[in-house]
Design an enzyme around this catalytic site. Structure first.
Site, short mmCIF file in Angstrom:
data_model
loop_
_atom_site.label_atom_id
_atom_site.label_comp_id
_atom_site.label_asym_id
_atom_site.label_seq_id
_atom_site.Cartn_x
_atom_site.Cartn_y
_atom_site.Cartn_z
N ASP A 91 -23.77 14.46 95.64
CA ASP A 91 -24.10 13.94 94.31
C ASP A 91 -25.02 14.93 93.60
OD1 ASP A 91 -24.80 12.56 92.03
OD2 ASP A 91 -25.21 10.67 93.05
N TYR B 193 -27.22 -2.68 84.50
CA TYR B 193 -27.39 -1.23 84.28
C TYR B 193 -28.61 -0.99 83.40
CZ TYR B 193 -26.35 3.66 83.43
OH TYR B 193 -26.44 5.02 83.36
N SER C 128 -26.69 4.30 89.83
CA SER C 128 -27.25 5.36 88.99
C SER C 128 -28.53 4.83 88.31
CB SER C 128 -26.21 5.84 87.98
OG SER C 128 -26.59 7.07 87.43
N HIS D 181 -21.24 11.52 92.74
CA HIS D 181 -21.83 10.39 92.04
C HIS D 181 -20.85 9.22 91.91
CE1 HIS D 181 -25.19 8.86 89.77
NE2 HIS D 181 -24.45 8.59 88.72
#
Length: 700
Positions: A633, A469, A549, A668
């Site tokens: 999203d 991430y 993301s 999302h």
């Protein structure tokens, strides 16, 4: 019986990826100018999520994607195993509201978990069943909060995965709706004041598409029961323009706490004394240079969690009469480990992260260390929150091989016992996790946890997913995931790298992966892949990289910078157009981490240098790629993924497929139905294994 992969690898010649014919994506002539530099944006038209043209493109791309996935011979077998493993009862931690104890429960494959309650005699009944909210399972429960005496409740729903919420107010005893539904609520909790009403936050409805139009002035409202939403009073945000505003009431109903921010890091902090009519809003922190929040109070004594002058966080106390930082006194001092405190049963629990795993200390309100909470193993603990009068608190524990269990803690004695342990058809004892520290490009040591079946041969041929991430101060800590368990069962290795940009080592670690240092994050990820290859956990032919993301950006940047490093790339709901991310919904709030192309020429050039959409080049053999996103999203608008997939499909050289899988009526990720979640994970793993050359799953 030992399960092994049947290494019936397909040669490149044996897989006709070249036959994948993509929909024709038209190119426009849009050109933007940044500091005298012209930037072409040929797929700008895909930003219009309301157009029939975009809708037709989505349909055409999905037809190609699902036609490809349908041909994978073991996809259905994979789905059956995923469903079987997923099918176990899941129960949430209970909490008492009024005369009832409430908790969530899912019998295994229900699309949404159901809220149950028990009365004092133990009689159980369904309180709310989100599975009845919509026929297709795409409307989910987004929050549930009770008035002080438990007689009223307000619950939020999300439709199609959108961040926009509707709030429905009911009589908790009869479960009947008592007034009109509140609409257009976004990025908000519900915080009740006594039994009179509640505070919530929202934006004005944007012009144009509510799924993509910019929203940047958040406001805090108070809704008084029995009145219309149009009469709700703005408490904060009408005159002070802030992108994110939140408000919550202390447990004793004495103070309203207000947080206000323009980015995802750094907030102003205010309080308002609710015991005094027309009391002013008092400033505690008047800048955006730190993260601070009030976690509790004893009378006028405030307990504040903050990273002001404490990058790893501390808890301070101050009197509400003079609450400015110069008057703060340390209550729980900063340490070398990262603090995340919670309160309950008259204690404060200091939950620390040390090298991405948890340890927890219990303090009384005099600042005395009562004990360290003994956790079941090495992993992630969460919870420890509740009301002051609670006698029992609950916490969860999990790691990469241990399904999440709930423990009941008696804070007075320190006694812990299992409250709910799931019965999962997975032999945790057959698997192990190993934490390693590898060296990144600039010499920084970065932790990574690698999970695999005991006895796995390190011969470079193990199918491996590397996950990351690296942003927004978010820490990746060990947790069990059913889809990952299936991957492990099938001989896969699952590795999670704790990259800079995250919160694993506090503010300095976060800052080292932001703005003009963002490349550190990609370098950390690349170094993680190189470590796995060098140590023969896997090789480039058997490596997939995955992230969602901000992690989708990570995958997009890594695969465009080092396309030779991996066989498969799996970017999900990613931020792919770094020059325009701030033009959509609340994207401008991400500028602390990213900077914007409008800041200055240096920032523009830096963003352009790694922006995935702008770094796809002709003549490059990119890895087999499946981009995933949702058409609803409104956090990271799907146009990011649409543009990236279009660039890849146009410029890909060689036979590796480039697909985009677009969930319809999905956002999302939050609130996605179990059925949709299972199918998405099945498709991702099937695509990954197939492109690594496998044509069958292991024989049982």
């Amino acid at each position: 019986m030992k399960k092994t992969f049947l290494l019936m690898a397909l040669t490149t010649a044996g897989v006709s990826f070249a036959q994948t014919k993509y929909p024709e994506t038209k190119k426009g002539e849009t050109v933007d100018v940044y500091f005298d530099t012209k930037i072409s944006d040929p797929y700008r038209w895909l930003e219009d999520d309301k157009s029939a043209e975009t809708g037709a493109w989505v349909k055409a791309e999905n037809e190609v994607t699902y036609a490809y996935l349908d041909k994978i011979p073991f996809r259905e077998e994979l789905k059956k195993r995923m469903e079987k493993l997923w099918n176990y009862e899941k129960i949430g931690a209970p909490h008492k509201e009024g005369k009832f104890t409430y908790y969530s429960k899912n019998n295994g494959l229900q699309n949404q978990s159901v809220v149950y309650r028990k009365d004092a005699n133990g009689k159980e009944e369904i309180f709310l069943d989100p599975n009845t909210f919509s026929k297709d399972g795409t409307t989910s429960l987004g929050g549930l909060d009770f008035s002080e005496d438990g007689s009223k409740a307000a619950y939020a729903i999300s439709e199609g995965g959108s961040d926009w919420r509707k709030v429905i107010i009911i009589d908790a005893l009869s479960k009947k709706v008592v007034e009109d539904t509140l609409v257009d609520v976004k990025f908000s909790g519900v915080s009740w004041y006594k039994n009179e009403g509640f505070y919530y936050s929202s934006y004005d409805k944007p012009k144009g598409s509510e799924l993509s139009a910019k929203t940047d002035q958040h406001k805090l409202y108070f809704h008084k029961l029995g009145t219309s939403q149009k009469d709700d009073k703005v408490i904060f945000g009408a005159d002070q323009k802030r992108r994110y505003v939140g408000g919550y009431v202390t447990e004793d109903d004495r103070y309203l706490v207000i947080t206000a921010a323009n980015s995802t890091y750094g907030n102003e902090l205010y309080i308002k004394d609710l015991t005094k009519p027309n009391s002013p809003i008092v400033t505690i922190v008047d800048n955006f240079n730190s993260d601070s929040s009030v976690i509790d109070n004893e009378g006028s004594k405030l307990f504040i969690e903050t990273d002001f002058n404490a990058p790893n966080k501390r808890v301070v106390t101050v009197d509400a009469a003079n609450p400015k930082p110069e008057n703060w006194k340390d209550f729980i001092k900063e340490t070398k480990d990262i603090l995340s405190p919670s309160t309950g049963a008259g204690y404060i629990f200091a939950n620390y992260t040390k090298d991405a795993v948890s340890f927890v200390q219990q303090y009384d309100y005099n600042g005395k260390l009562v004990r360290e909470i003994k956790l079941p193993a090495v992993g992630t603990a969460g919870g420890f929150g509740g009301k002051k009068e609670d006698k029992i608190l609950y916490y969860s524990f999990t790691n990469y091989t241990t399904p999440g269990s709930i423990y009941a803690l008696e804070p007075k004695s320190g006694k812990s016992e299992v409250y709910q342990k799931p019965k999962v058809d997975f032999k945790s004892e057959d698997y192990e996790s190993k934490q390693v520290f590898y060296t990144s490009k600039d010499g920084t040591k970065v932790p990574m946890i690698i999970t695999y079946k005991k006895g796995t041969k390190l011969d470079g041929k193990n199918p491996t997913i590397l996950y990351g991430y690296g942003g927004f101060n978010i820490s990746l800590t060990p947790s069990f995931n059913i889809a990952n368990a299936v991957w492990l069962e099938n001989g896969g290795i699952y590795a999670v790298a704790n990259l800079r940009g995250g919160g694993e080592y506090g503010k300095k670690w976060h800052d080292a992966g932001t703005k003009l240092q963002k490349q550190n994050v990609f370098d950390d990820f690349i170094a993680a892949a190189e470590y796995l290859i060098a140590q023969k956990y896997t090789s480039s032919d058997y490596l997939a990289i995955r992230g969602g993301s901000n992690g989708g950006l990570l995958v997009g940047a890594t695969m465009t910078q080092r396309p030779d490093l991996m066989k498969v790339a799996l970017p999900a709901v990613g931020v792919m157009d770094m020059l325009r991310y701030n033009a959509f919904t609340a994207g401008a709030g991400w500028a602390f981490d990213y900077g914007t192309a409008q800041d200055n020429k240096e920032m523009f050039e830096y963003l352009k240098g790694y922006s995935p959409v702008h770094n796809v080049k002709k003549g490059i053999h990119y890895p087999a790629t499946m981009v995933t996103t949702g058409d609803h999203d409104d956090r990271v608008v799907p146009a990011h993924s649409f543009k990236f997939a279009s660039e890849l499909q146009e410029k890909q050289t060689g036979e590796n497929p480039v697909l985009i899988r677009i969930d319809v009526k999905a956002g999302h990720g939050a609130g996605k139905s179990v059925a949709a979640t299972i199918q998405e994970n099945v498709d991702i793993q099937a695509f990954t294994l197939y492109n690594m050359g496998f044509k069958a799953l292991p024989k049982k």
